[in-house]
Design a protein around this motif. Structure first.
Motif, PDB file in Angstrom:
ATOM      1  N   GLY A 127      -3.901   3.808  14.556  1.00 53.54           N
ATOM      2  CA  GLY A 127      -3.441   3.453  13.291  1.00 53.54           C
ATOM      3  C   GLY A 127      -2.095   2.883  13.192  1.00 53.54           C
ATOM      4  N   ARG A 128      -2.032   1.955  12.256  1.00 55.06           N
ATOM      5  CA  ARG A 128      -0.650   1.143  11.965  1.00 55.06           C
ATOM      6  C   ARG A 128      -0.280   1.530  10.633  1.00 55.06           C
ATOM      7  NH1 ARG A 128      -2.082  -4.945  13.545  1.00 55.06           N
ATOM      8  NH2 ARG A 128      -3.686  -4.518  12.183  1.00 55.06           N
ATOM      9  N   LEU A 129       0.914   0.814  10.460  1.00 56.52           N
ATOM     10  CA  LEU A 129       1.529   1.417   9.057  1.00 56.52           C
ATOM     11  C   LEU A 129       0.776   0.547   7.800  1.00 56.52           C
ATOM     12  CD1 LEU A 129       3.968   2.302   7.591  1.00 56.52           C
ATOM     13  CD2 LEU A 129       5.132   0.181   7.841  1.00 56.52           C
ATOM     14  N   VAL A 130       0.083  -0.429   8.070  1.00 57.56           N
ATOM     15  CA  VAL A 130      -0.691  -1.221   7.102  1.00 57.56           C
ATOM     16  C   VAL A 130      -1.881  -0.398   6.539  1.00 57.56           C
ATOM     17  CG1 VAL A 130      -2.100  -2.540   8.768  1.00 57.56           C
ATOM     18  CG2 VAL A 130      -1.600  -3.350   6.657  1.00 57.56           C
ATOM     19  N   ASP A 131      -2.200   0.548   7.749  1.00 51.03           N
ATOM     20  CA  ASP A 131      -3.426   1.468   7.400  1.00 51.03           C
ATOM     21  C   ASP A 131      -3.242   2.428   6.344  1.00 51.03           C
ATOM     22  OD1 ASP A 131      -5.124  -0.017   9.199  1.00 51.03           O
ATOM     23  OD2 ASP A 131      -4.048   1.151  10.838  1.00 51.03           O
ATOM     24  N   MET A 132      -2.009   2.814   5.960  1.00 49.16           N
ATOM     25  CA  MET A 132      -1.791   3.449   4.998  1.00 49.16           C
ATOM     26  C   MET A 132      -1.276   2.818   3.604  1.00 49.16           C
ATOM     27  SD  MET A 132       0.830   6.865   4.289  1.00 49.16           S
ATOM     28  CE  MET A 132       2.102   5.810   3.644  1.00 49.16           C
ATOM     29  N   LEU A 133      -0.556   1.748   3.960  1.00 52.48           N
ATOM     30  CA  LEU A 133       0.132   0.940   2.870  1.00 52.48           C
ATOM     31  C   LEU A 133      -0.688   0.052   2.187  1.00 52.48           C
ATOM     32  CD1 LEU A 133       3.497  -0.125   4.153  1.00 52.48           C
ATOM     33  CD2 LEU A 133       3.057   2.042   2.917  1.00 52.48           C
ATOM     34  N   LEU A 134      -1.865  -0.285   2.717  1.00 50.13           N
ATOM     35  CA  LEU A 134      -2.724  -1.244   2.292  1.00 50.13           C
ATOM     36  C   LEU A 134      -3.726  -0.740   1.391  1.00 50.13           C
ATOM     37  CD1 LEU A 134      -3.629  -4.125   1.714  1.00 50.13           C
ATOM     38  CD2 LEU A 134      -5.086  -4.103   3.864  1.00 50.13           C
ATOM     39  N   PRO A 135      -4.506   0.613   1.792  1.00 48.88           N
ATOM     40  CA  PRO A 135      -5.342   1.090   0.768  1.00 48.88           C
ATOM     41  C   PRO A 135      -4.424   1.685  -0.454  1.00 48.88           C
ATOM     42  CG  PRO A 135      -5.740   1.654   3.179  1.00 48.88           C
ATOM     43  CD  PRO A 135      -4.527   1.059   3.153  1.00 48.88           C
ATOM     44  N   ILE A 136      -3.368   2.133  -0.163  1.00 47.33           N
ATOM     45  CA  ILE A 136      -2.585   2.806  -1.293  1.00 47.33           C
ATOM     46  C   ILE A 136      -2.147   1.556  -2.355  1.00 47.33           C
ATOM     47  CG2 ILE A 136      -0.377   3.928  -2.086  1.00 47.33           C
ATOM     48  CD1 ILE A 136      -0.805   5.355   0.367  1.00 47.33           C
ATOM     49  N   GLY A 137      -1.712   0.431  -1.664  1.00 46.83           N
ATOM     50  CA  GLY A 137      -1.517  -0.756  -2.523  1.00 46.83           C
ATOM     51  C   GLY A 137      -2.650  -1.163  -3.323  1.00 46.83           C
ATOM     52  N   ALA A 138      -3.865  -1.097  -2.553  1.00 48.05           N
ATOM     53  CA  ALA A 138      -5.205  -1.737  -3.143  1.00 48.05           C
ATOM     54  C   ALA A 138      -5.462  -0.781  -4.527  1.00 48.05           C
ATOM     55  CB  ALA A 138      -6.209  -1.798  -2.258  1.00 48.05           C
ATOM     56  N   LEU A 139      -5.460   0.577  -4.142  1.00 51.56           N
ATOM     57  CA  LEU A 139      -5.473   1.562  -5.385  1.00 51.56           C
ATOM     58  C   LEU A 139      -4.763   1.138  -6.381  1.00 51.56           C
ATOM     59  CD1 LEU A 139      -6.984   4.182  -6.161  1.00 51.56           C
ATOM     60  CD2 LEU A 139      -4.908   5.387  -5.302  1.00 51.56           C
ATOM     61  N   ILE A 140      -3.314   0.948  -6.398  1.00 50.68           N
ATOM     62  CA  ILE A 140      -2.380   0.625  -7.447  1.00 50.68           C
ATOM     63  C   ILE A 140      -2.851  -0.894  -8.304  1.00 50.68           C
ATOM     64  CG2 ILE A 140      -0.202   0.250  -8.117  1.00 50.68           C
ATOM     65  CD1 ILE A 140       0.625   2.161  -5.817  1.00 50.68           C
ATOM     66  N   VAL A 141      -3.110  -1.779  -7.430  1.00 54.78           N
ATOM     67  CA  VAL A 141      -3.496  -3.072  -7.679  1.00 54.78           C
ATOM     68  C   VAL A 141      -5.018  -2.800  -8.486  1.00 54.78           C
ATOM     69  CG1 VAL A 141      -4.165  -5.463  -7.370  1.00 54.78           C
ATOM     70  CG2 VAL A 141      -2.385  -4.349  -6.275  1.00 54.78           C
ATOM     71  N   PHE A 142      -5.819  -2.228  -8.111  1.00 57.62           N
ATOM     72  CA  PHE A 142      -7.150  -2.218  -8.770  1.00 57.62           C
ATOM     73  C   PHE A 142      -7.022  -1.229  -9.881  1.00 57.62           C
ATOM     74  CE2 PHE A 142      -9.046  -3.496  -4.419  1.00 57.62           C
ATOM     75  CZ  PHE A 142      -9.455  -4.606  -4.787  1.00 57.62           C
ATOM     76  N   ALA A 143      -6.277  -0.224 -10.026  1.00 58.64           N
ATOM     77  CA  ALA A 143      -5.962   0.452 -11.089  1.00 58.64           C
ATOM     78  C   ALA A 143      -5.484  -0.339 -12.293  1.00 58.64           C
ATOM     79  CB  ALA A 143      -5.065   1.553 -10.715  1.00 58.64           C
ATOM     80  N   VAL A 144      -4.591  -1.093 -12.252  1.00 56.67           N
ATOM     81  CA  VAL A 144      -4.097  -2.050 -12.989  1.00 56.67           C
ATOM     82  C   VAL A 144      -5.317  -2.796 -13.824  1.00 56.67           C
ATOM     83  CG1 VAL A 144      -2.474  -3.687 -13.727  1.00 56.67           C
ATOM     84  CG2 VAL A 144      -1.821  -2.030 -12.280  1.00 56.67           C
TER      85      VAL A 144
END
Length: 437
Positions: free
Chosen positions: A247-264
């Motif tokens: 696993g890489r750093l993006v594997d945590m940041l990208l899903p969380i970031g996607a959750l925030i963007v899609f929430a908006v």
């Protein structure tokens, strides 16, 4: 079903639930027995005669009618997302990345608080993620598990309760919408944020403790023991979770970031921003008209899809492993979902069947209580109720339908402040409760 004016008996269901929670230290059965006591009172008042089958039937009918499946689905998918991110190695990768860059105890504490502030979508998501990621880092700098728990908890619920885009906003909004007193439940929630002093001051307190390193009371004793190597580690079952080493750093940041963007985007979509009505083609109007629960549900599903295409094609998790991870994540959210359903049900029994808000309103308006004391009284009651039941969300469900008509009767100008006091007291009691969910 026709309502029954139960008078002072309408207060018995929450009182029974609170008393049983204090005695048994178990909130689910306490809430359910509180619900049954309310339906028995209703059957007695309506003269049904059947006090065995009918109360149970009414309890489950009320439960079905009060469930907000949008919130249930959102919380369920959120649990699946958290678990799959951990299984893919995203949280482990972030922990390894942080360990290499954090060089002092102060920075470790600030990073813990900062990550807690960043993950504002849901407090369960916050606690699960921050705890898993930062535990190796704080252990390295001999920060006690008690202090780690404090830093996590004090930046979980306080952040979520002042974040317009969160599961808490959806839960509070659903209770506000049920009162019928607001044109927009989302706008009503946002208006409470500046007056939620407990949440705001909790965040300030975390920052102060991290910067100064000042500890007192039992926390100081725990930190002194940690300096000698005793971190206060109990059973640490979370280390048994199998996760990918690739696993890489993006594997945590990208899903969380996607959750925030899609929430908006989800909030804007449900608010009509992309629709045909021009009055909602501004951000303020769309957010004010949105359905937070529906928007967050869409966001959690979209984020889970992003996680799937991020993890499975790269072989971090097999297709079957991803599905199994989703199921395990769903299981972790079952207690929260059950508490939510029971909280909505006891609220419905009190509000719709026993007329509790009307009784409390008549008592308050007919007494000598001044309007100026209402926010303080509401805060104290919310704190006690939340402490006793161990759930802030359950406290919202019980108190909001009562506080709204009381504030409107005493002084409508205090409505927003009284709601803020309800939310603040609920978080305060939940923080202190030994039976908190």
């Amino acid at each position: 079903m026709d309502p029954f004016d139960a008078g002072w008996l309408s207060l018995l269901p929450p009182i029974i639930a609170i008393t049983l929670a204090l005695i048994t230290k178990e909130v689910i059965s306490s809430l359910f027995l509180g619900i049954l006591s309310g339906t028995v009172i209703y059957c007695l008042g309506m003269g049904t005669g059947d006090l065995i089958i009918k109360p149970v039937e009414i309890a489950f009918n009320t439960m079905v009618s009060k469930v907000d499946f949008n919130i249930i689905i959102f919380c369920t998918l959120l649990g699946a997302l958290v678990f799959t991110i951990s299984r893919a190695g995203g949280t482990r990768a972030y922990g390894n990345w942080a360990t290499k860059r954090i060089k002092s105890k102060r920075v470790a504490m600030l990073s813990t608080g900062g990550l807690g502030a960043f993950i504002f979508i849901d407090d369960y998501f916050n606690c699960l993620t921050v705890g898993t990621v930062m535990r190796p880092v704080t252990d390295r700098y001999k920060i006690s598990r008690a202090k780690l728990a404090y830093l996590i908890d004090a930046t979980a619920a306080p952040i979520c309760i002042i974040a317009p885009i969160s599961s808490w906003a959806a839960a509070v909004g659903s209770n506000l919408k049920a009162t019928g007193a607001f044109e927009s439940d989302f706008a009503a929630f946002v208006s409470t944020i500046p007056y939620n002093f407990y949440a705001l001051l909790s965040i300030v307190m975390v920052l102060m403790i991290c910067v100064t390193g000042y500890d007192f009371g039992s926390m100081r004793k725990a930190e002194l023991r940690a300096e000698k190597g005793d971190l206060g580690i109990a059973n640490d079952n979370s280390t048994m979770l199998k996760s990918s080493s690739r696993g890489r750093l993006v594997d945590m940041l990208l899903p969380i970031g996607a959750l925030i963007v899609f929430a908006v985007l989800g909030l804007l979509y449900t608010g009509g921003y992309f629709g045909e009505d021009p009055q909602y083609h501004t951000l303020g109007a769309a957010f004010g008209n949105c359905s937070a629960a529906t928007g967050l549900m869409y966001a959690s599903f979209a984020a889970l899809i992003v996680a799937f295409f991020l993890f499975v094609p790269r072989g971090l998790i097999s297709y079957r492993g991803f599905m199994e991870g989703c199921v395990e994540g769903i299981k972790t959210m079952m207690p929260a979902n059950i508490i939510l359903v029971l909280a909505w049900t006891i609220s419905g029994v009190c509000r719709d069947l026993l007329q509790t808000p009307q009784f409390v309103e008549s008592v308050v308006t007919g007494g000598s209580m001044t309007a100026a004391l209402l926010p303080a009284a509401v805060f104290a009651i919310a704190a006690f109720l939340s402490f006793s039941t161990g759930t802030a969300w359950g406290t919202f469900g019980i108190l909001i339908p009562i506080v709204v008509p009381v504030a409107q009767a005493l002084d409508p100008q205090l409505l927003v402040v009284s709601l803020s006091a309800t939310l603040a007291g609920s978080v305060f009691g939940d923080h202190c409760s030994p039976i908190s969910d």
